[in-house]
Every structure is written in structure tokens, then in C-alpha cells.
Design a protein around this motif. Structure first.
Motif, PDB file in Angstrom:
ATOM      1  N   LYS A 178       1.327  -2.513  -3.153  1.00 47.89           N
ATOM      2  CA  LYS A 178       0.972  -1.464  -2.201  1.00 47.89           C
ATOM      3  C   LYS A 178       0.002  -2.072  -1.186  1.00 47.89           C
ATOM      4  O   LYS A 178      -0.981  -2.725  -1.557  1.00 47.89           O
ATOM      5  N   THR A 190       4.888   4.555   4.598  1.00 50.40           N
ATOM      6  CA  THR A 190       4.521   5.960   4.379  1.00 50.40           C
ATOM      7  C   THR A 190       3.512   6.470   5.413  1.00 50.40           C
ATOM      8  O   THR A 190       2.404   6.879   5.058  1.00 50.40           O
ATOM      9  N   ASP A 193       1.221   1.600   3.408  1.00 52.64           N
ATOM     10  CA  ASP A 193       0.561   2.791   3.940  1.00 52.64           C
ATOM     11  C   ASP A 193      -0.186   2.335   5.195  1.00 52.64           C
ATOM     12  O   ASP A 193      -1.221   1.681   5.085  1.00 52.64           O
ATOM     13  N   GLY A 224      -3.472   9.931   1.032  1.00 51.54           N
ATOM     14  CA  GLY A 224      -2.464   8.982   1.488  1.00 51.54           C
ATOM     15  C   GLY A 224      -2.421   7.739   0.614  1.00 51.54           C
ATOM     16  O   GLY A 224      -1.339   7.230   0.288  1.00 51.54           O
ATOM     17  N   CYS A 225      -3.589   7.250   0.217  1.00 55.40           N
ATOM     18  CA  CYS A 225      -3.655   6.089  -0.683  1.00 55.40           C
ATOM     19  C   CYS A 225      -2.995   6.420  -2.019  1.00 55.40           C
ATOM     20  O   CYS A 225      -2.235   5.611  -2.575  1.00 55.40           O
ATOM     21  N   SER A 284       0.967   6.658  -1.662  1.00 54.18           N
ATOM     22  CA  SER A 284       1.665   5.372  -1.545  1.00 54.18           C
ATOM     23  C   SER A 284       1.551   4.551  -2.824  1.00 54.18           C
ATOM     24  O   SER A 284       2.477   3.816  -3.189  1.00 54.18           O
TER      25      SER A 284
END
Length: 267
Positions: free
Chosen positions: A78, A138, A106, A208-209, A212
Motif C-alpha cells: 500500500k 483509490t 492512495d 482513506g488510509c 486503501s
């Protein structure tokens, strides 16, 4: 005993513990994965402001990834906060060390408190170097408009198609900045809306973290990108609903582990 999936986050550190690698590692643990990290930048931040951003040297980023890849191995990656074109170049080099594994990007551009976390001059480098390499990207709606170089009126479906044309295998335009919390998934063939509930009383710092990271974990577990996106939507939404309040004067962090008493079991 079978080892858990090995997940690597390449991202910035949030000293307040709400986003960045801290959020990523919590999300990996929620999914039953072993989390590892290559820090791109150290931020001084809390719930109300980012007061400092300190990028790490490019060679330090590559060295962290090399150390992990050579000994432990990596099942999925990620990527979060990058900050500069030099950092993007370093991450692009580092990805050559992890093998052919799923990569989730992300594209972090602005913090929850409004601080810019990606230099404007680095946006073109992000498009050209990393987007063609990733399995899923994302962006939220503002980030999607930047990546697609589109205007305010462009709809998420059109943005997803435009970003997909830049090279990623799949795109998820997340719905946190829309009136309805609907994610849009596109992989070149399937255009799917992923509905979700909006939680006005929740806490969204790190959402958001978390999204993803869960998506990357589910790719490592063998799910296809659409099913991984569904799992990410569900778990991130739960984390927002259960978000921790009373930690500082600003927006609290999401709670993906059920620390505040919410249900967090299962992948």
C-alpha cells in the motif's frame, strides 16, 4: 503454523496516530496481516493541524523496502503519502525489489486539516511513474479530479474512466466527498457503484488510509479487486462509524480495531 500475509505500507508517519502508517498498520492487523513499513516522511501533526513535514532521503526509502523484501518478503504493497517527485522516484525504484505483488496507491494530496501533502510539481510524476504500475488506485473526489486533470463538474464515473486510461488495473473513486457515500469502481470492463452509509456523528481522520490498506490486505488474501474494494468499503465505513471522539480538539481518528467498544472482528 502458516505465516500471515505480509503487507508493506510505504507512507508518511502521523505523530497523532490517526492516519499514515499508523492507520495502515492498524488496518493490516484488523485483516489478520503482518504489517511492515517504509516511511517516506515524518509529519508533526495532531487533530487540528500539520505543523511540520520532514521528507526522508530517497536512499532511506529504498533501503527500508530492500531490508524488508530481502528477509521477510512482501505479499502486497500500500502506498500513501509521497510528498515530492524525488520520493516518487525512490518509491518507483523500490517497487522493483518486491516482486510481482498487488500494489494499492492512495494518492494523498491534502491532509484532513488542509495541509498540502503532495507538491503540485510532483503530480505529473505520480501520473507517469506510479499509476501504470499499480493494481488499484483509490482517490477521493478532489484527488480524482487532479489525477484526471478534470474540472469541478466531472462525474465520478467519467473520472474513474479517465484515470484508468493512465494505466492502473482498477480505480476506486471513494465517496467521502459526495452527498451520498458511494464509491465508484472501474477496471476497464466493470463499472460498479459501491453504496455505503454516511456517518455524520463518526470520526473520519485516517479513513482513506484505512480503506486503501484494507483493500491491499484483501488482495493479498486472494480476493479480486472488486471484492477487495467491497471489503474496504465496509470496514472503512465501520471504522468511521466507530471513530474515536474526545482525542484532541479536532476530528478524531477512525477506529478500525474497536478500541472504543465497536465491533471489529473478522476480515
Amino acid at each position: 503454523m502458516t505465516a500471515p500475509p505480509r503487507l508493506l505500507t510505504i507512507a508518511g508517519s502521523d505523530s497523532g496516530g490517526g492516519a499514515g502508517i499508523q492507520a495502515d498498520l492498524k488496518a493490516f492487523a484488523r485483516c489478520g496481516a503482518h504489517g511492515m513499513s517504509a516511511i517516506t516522511a515524518i509529519t508533526a501533526q495532531n487533530t487540528v493541524a500539520v505543523t511540520g513535514v520532514y521528507p526522508l532521503p530517497p536512499e532511506a526509502i529504498v533501503a527500508q523496502v530492500r531490508a524488508v523484501a530481502e528477509d521477510i518478503g512482501v505479499d502486497a504493497v500500500k502506498i500513501g503519502m509521497l510528498g515530492t517527485a524525488e520520493t516518487i522516484d525512490a518509491v518507483n525504484e523500490a517497487l522493483d525489489l518486491v516482486g510481482d505483488v498487488p500494489i494499492v496507491l492512495d494518492p494523498v494530496m491534502v491532509s484532513e486539516t488542509g495541509a498540502r501533502l503532495l507538491d503540485e510539481e510532483a503530480e505529473a510524476t505520480l501520473r507517469s511513474r506510479l499509476l501504470p504500475r499499480v493494481t488499484v488506485v483509490t482517490p477521493n473526489l478532489p484527488e480524482a479530479r487532479v489525477l484526471a486533470q478534470a474540472g469541478e463538474g466531472e462525474e465520478p464515473e467519467a473520472l474513474a474512466r479517465a484515470i484508468h486510461a493512465l494505466g492502473p488495473k482498477a480505480v476506486v473513486v471513494t465517496g467521502g466527498h459526495r452527498e451520498q457515500a458511494i464509491d465508484v469502481f472501474f477496471d476497464g470492463q466493470r463499472l460498479v457503484e459501491l453504496p455505503g452509509e454516511r456517518h455524520p456523528e463518526g470520526s473520519a481522520h485516517g479513513s482513506g488510509c484505512t480503506h486503501s490498506s484494507v483493500l491491499a490486505a484483501h488482495l493479498a488474501l486472494g480476493n479480486d479487486p472488486l471484492e477487495a474494494a467491497r471489503a474496504a468499503k465496509r470496514i472503512a465505513s465501520e471504522a468511521v462509524a466507530n471513530g474515536l471522539r474526545g482525542l484532541g480538539a479536532g476530528p478524531g481518528p477512525v477506529d478500525v480495531l474497536g478500541l472504543g467498544g465497536g465491533a471489529a472482528g473478522g476480515a
